[in-house]
Structures are given as C-alpha cells and as structure tokens.
Design a protein around this motif. Structure first.
Motif, PDB file in Angstrom:
ATOM      1  N   SER A 153       0.806  -1.306  -0.156  1.00  0.00           N
ATOM      2  CA  SER A 153      -0.142  -0.035   0.114  1.00  0.00           C
ATOM      3  C   SER A 153       0.919   1.247  -0.017  1.00  0.00           C
ATOM      4  CB  SER A 153      -1.013   0.011   1.031  1.00  0.00           C
ATOM      5  OG  SER A 153      -1.815  -1.113   1.083  1.00  0.00           O
TER       6      SER A 153
ATOM      7  N   ASN B  68      -4.392   8.124  -4.268  1.00  0.00           N
ATOM      8  CA  ASN B  68      -5.828   8.105  -3.814  1.00  0.00           C
ATOM      9  C   ASN B  68      -5.965   6.852  -2.783  1.00  0.00           C
ATOM     10  OD1 ASN B  68      -8.487   7.809  -3.490  1.00  0.00           O
ATOM     11  ND2 ASN B  68      -8.912   7.972  -5.729  1.00  0.00           N
ATOM     12  N   PRO B  69      -6.179   7.044  -1.548  1.00  0.00           N
ATOM     13  CA  PRO B  69      -6.477   5.794  -0.605  1.00  0.00           C
ATOM     14  C   PRO B  69      -7.611   4.920  -1.183  1.00  0.00           C
ATOM     15  CG  PRO B  69      -6.471   7.857   0.707  1.00  0.00           C
ATOM     16  CD  PRO B  69      -6.709   8.353  -0.897  1.00  0.00           C
ATOM     17  N   ALA B  70      -8.504   5.238  -1.932  1.00  0.00           N
ATOM     18  CA  ALA B  70      -9.584   4.278  -2.333  1.00  0.00           C
ATOM     19  C   ALA B  70      -8.894   3.503  -3.424  1.00  0.00           C
ATOM     20  CB  ALA B  70     -10.700   5.125  -2.797  1.00  0.00           C
ATOM     21  N   VAL B  71      -7.621   3.804  -4.069  1.00  0.00           N
ATOM     22  CA  VAL B  71      -7.155   3.008  -5.059  1.00  0.00           C
ATOM     23  C   VAL B  71      -5.903   2.268  -4.715  1.00  0.00           C
ATOM     24  CG1 VAL B  71      -5.866   3.031  -7.266  1.00  0.00           C
ATOM     25  CG2 VAL B  71      -7.593   4.804  -6.895  1.00  0.00           C
ATOM     26  N   TYR B  72      -5.002   2.818  -3.944  1.00  0.00           N
ATOM     27  CA  TYR B  72      -3.705   2.172  -3.306  1.00  0.00           C
ATOM     28  C   TYR B  72      -3.988   1.032  -2.106  1.00  0.00           C
ATOM     29  CZ  TYR B  72      -3.198   5.344   0.500  1.00  0.00           C
ATOM     30  OH  TYR B  72      -3.278   6.103   1.790  1.00  0.00           O
ATOM     31  N   PHE B  73      -4.946   1.334  -1.313  1.00  0.00           N
ATOM     32  CA  PHE B  73      -5.144   0.332  -0.168  1.00  0.00           C
ATOM     33  C   PHE B  73      -5.791  -0.831  -0.774  1.00  0.00           C
ATOM     34  CE2 PHE B  73      -7.352  -0.916   3.711  1.00  0.00           C
ATOM     35  CZ  PHE B  73      -6.099  -0.913   4.554  1.00  0.00           C
ATOM     36  N   PRO B  74      -6.795  -0.939  -1.621  1.00  0.00           N
ATOM     37  CA  PRO B  74      -7.391  -2.305  -1.814  1.00  0.00           C
ATOM     38  C   PRO B  74      -6.254  -2.967  -2.837  1.00  0.00           C
ATOM     39  CG  PRO B  74      -9.155  -0.401  -2.478  1.00  0.00           C
ATOM     40  CD  PRO B  74      -7.686   0.247  -1.907  1.00  0.00           C
TER      41      PRO B  74
END
Length: 276
Positions: free
Chosen positions: A95, A104-110
C-alpha cells in the motif's frame, strides 16, 4: 398278402409278466443307514479354533522402513498465524509503495491488500508443494539391528541402539532461518509470535548420540537451521556427530510406543521402559 416277422414283447403298453404294475402312491424303500465305525464315533471332534498368543510382526533381524504419516494440511494449519502476518505486513508495504504512485487511498489500499494476499497465497502454495514431496516421497525411518536411520531428503540421522540416552518430550519443529530476526517494535513482536506459533510441535523424541550426514540435493537453509541446533557444518557438506541427536517416531506412527518403533526399542533397549 401279409407277412409276419418275429414277434417280440409289446412296447409301451403292457408290462412284462414278472414286472407287475406298482400300486398308486408306491415309493421304493429307503436304503438302510450307514454308521461310521465305533472307533470314529468315540473319537473327539475338533472344536473351534482358539486364538493363540500374538505373534510378533518381525524378528528384529532384518530392516524395515516406515513412511511418514505427517500431512501438509496439518502443517499449513499450524502455520496459519505466519500466513496472516505475511498477508498484513505485505499489504501495508504494498500500500505504501502503490500510494507513492497513486495517492488516492481508495485506489492504493485495495491494491495493497490484493498484493499482500497474493504474496501470502504464493508462500502457502510453495510450502505445500515442498511438504507434499518431503512427506510423501523423502521422509522415512529405517529400523535395523544397527539402530535407527531417519532421512528427509536433506539430512540423514543415524543412531545406534546402544547410543540412545533417553526419551524426552520437546518441540519437534525445526526453526527456520528467519526465526526471531525481528526483535524490536510492535511489528517485531508480532513477527516473532507468528513464527513461534508456526514452529511449535511438541512430541516425544528419542535422544542420543547420532551421526548427521547431509544428503545430495539438500536445501541449504534446512542444513543451516540444523547447524544452529547441533553446532555442525552440514551446510558445507560435512558430516557431524551430534551428542544430543533427535529422532521423533511420531512422524511415522501415531502411537509409536505401542507400535513398531516401541517394539524395537523394547527388544534392543528394555532399560528405557518404553510403554511401561
């Protein structure tokens, strides 16, 4: 004009004069019963077979080989804490790396979670393949008048009956090369706990002076882990005499004290009181 030949008895119509027609319901008499001689009548008849004393499965003069009864599924369940830690740690690292490129956390976290799961699954798949081959094809225990010999594709452990010192309960899992490498911080504590949980398998082992010999094609990391325990130089290809060698019969028999290994120990080393 008619001719007449020799006259014979009538056929199928009238019986002969000396063979009268039997009355209705007549049956031929039964023959008289035939009895065996009196000597046979008085002879004792054989009764049902009685079970005799249990016969030994072997005479302790040859060589027998036991196959490993361990399964990769059991070992993988025991290593579940390590797989979970690998997934979490790899997800965090992935991550961070992906987040440097895609903030973008919505992209890199998943994406990081998916990468961590993939790494943990690959780790489990490789370990399962190695364990299936080791347990199914390589790990064996031989019993002979000379003693015990255990092989697992990496190492040969030979222990003479006279060199057995005792039976002791201890951890039978071999520490890996990465054991206790992370010693500080919360991550280090979690890693050590996961490694310790995956390397915990308590069983009764045979302890004694043994000759350890590296086998062709052995994994260097496995030999290095053994060197840390025995103080030898197996990773360099050198055989080693271990004063406290270990063989765990539970890898080859569930109830080994009442099984084949226990029988051999009671035969050659009755002073150990195995199964008493």
């Amino acid at each position: 004009m008619t001719t007449s030949g020799p006259q014979g008895p009538p056929f199928g119509r009238f019986p002969d004069a000396d063979r009268p027609v039997p009355p209705a319901g007549w049956q031929p008499p039964m023959p008289p019963p035939v009895y065996p001689p009196r000597s046979q009548q008085l002879a004792p008849q054989p009764g049902p077979l009685q079970p005799g004393p249990p016969q030994p499965l072997h005479d302790f003069t040859g060589t027998i080989e036991l196959k490993c009864i361990l399964t990769s599924d059991r070992e993988l369940r025991r290593g579940l804490p390590l797989f979970l830690f690998t997934w979490v740690f790899a997800s965090l690292v992935a991550s961070v790396i992906v987040g440097m490129m895609l903030p973008n956390p919505a992209v890199y976290f998943p994406i990081g979670i998916a990468i961590g799961a993939l790494i943990a699954l690959l780790m489990r798949w490789r370990l399962k393949a190695r364990l299936d081959r080791t347990y199914g094809e390589l790990q064996r225990l031989q019993l002979s008048p000379a003693g015990l010999r255990r092989t697992d594709g990496n190492l040969s452990t030979e222990m003479a009956w006279s060199q057995i010192d005792r039976i002791e309960t201890m951890n039978s899992a071999l520490p890996s090369a990465g054991a206790n490498v992370a010693r500080t911080g919360a991550a280090g504590a979690a890693a050590n706990a996961a490694i310790a949980a995956s390397q915990r398998r308590v069983a009764a082992g045979i302890v004694g002076r043994a000759r350890l010999t590296p086998l062709p094609g052995a994994h260097r990391k496995q030999l290095q882990a053994q060197d840390r325990l025995s103080g030898g130089r197996l990773a360099r290809g050198e055989a080693h005499i271990a004063p406290q060698g270990l063989i765990f019969p539970s890898e080859f028999e569930e109830d080994w004290m009442s099984g084949t290994v226990g029988a051999w120990l009671r035969h050659y080393r009755p002073d150990l009181n195995v199964g008493a």
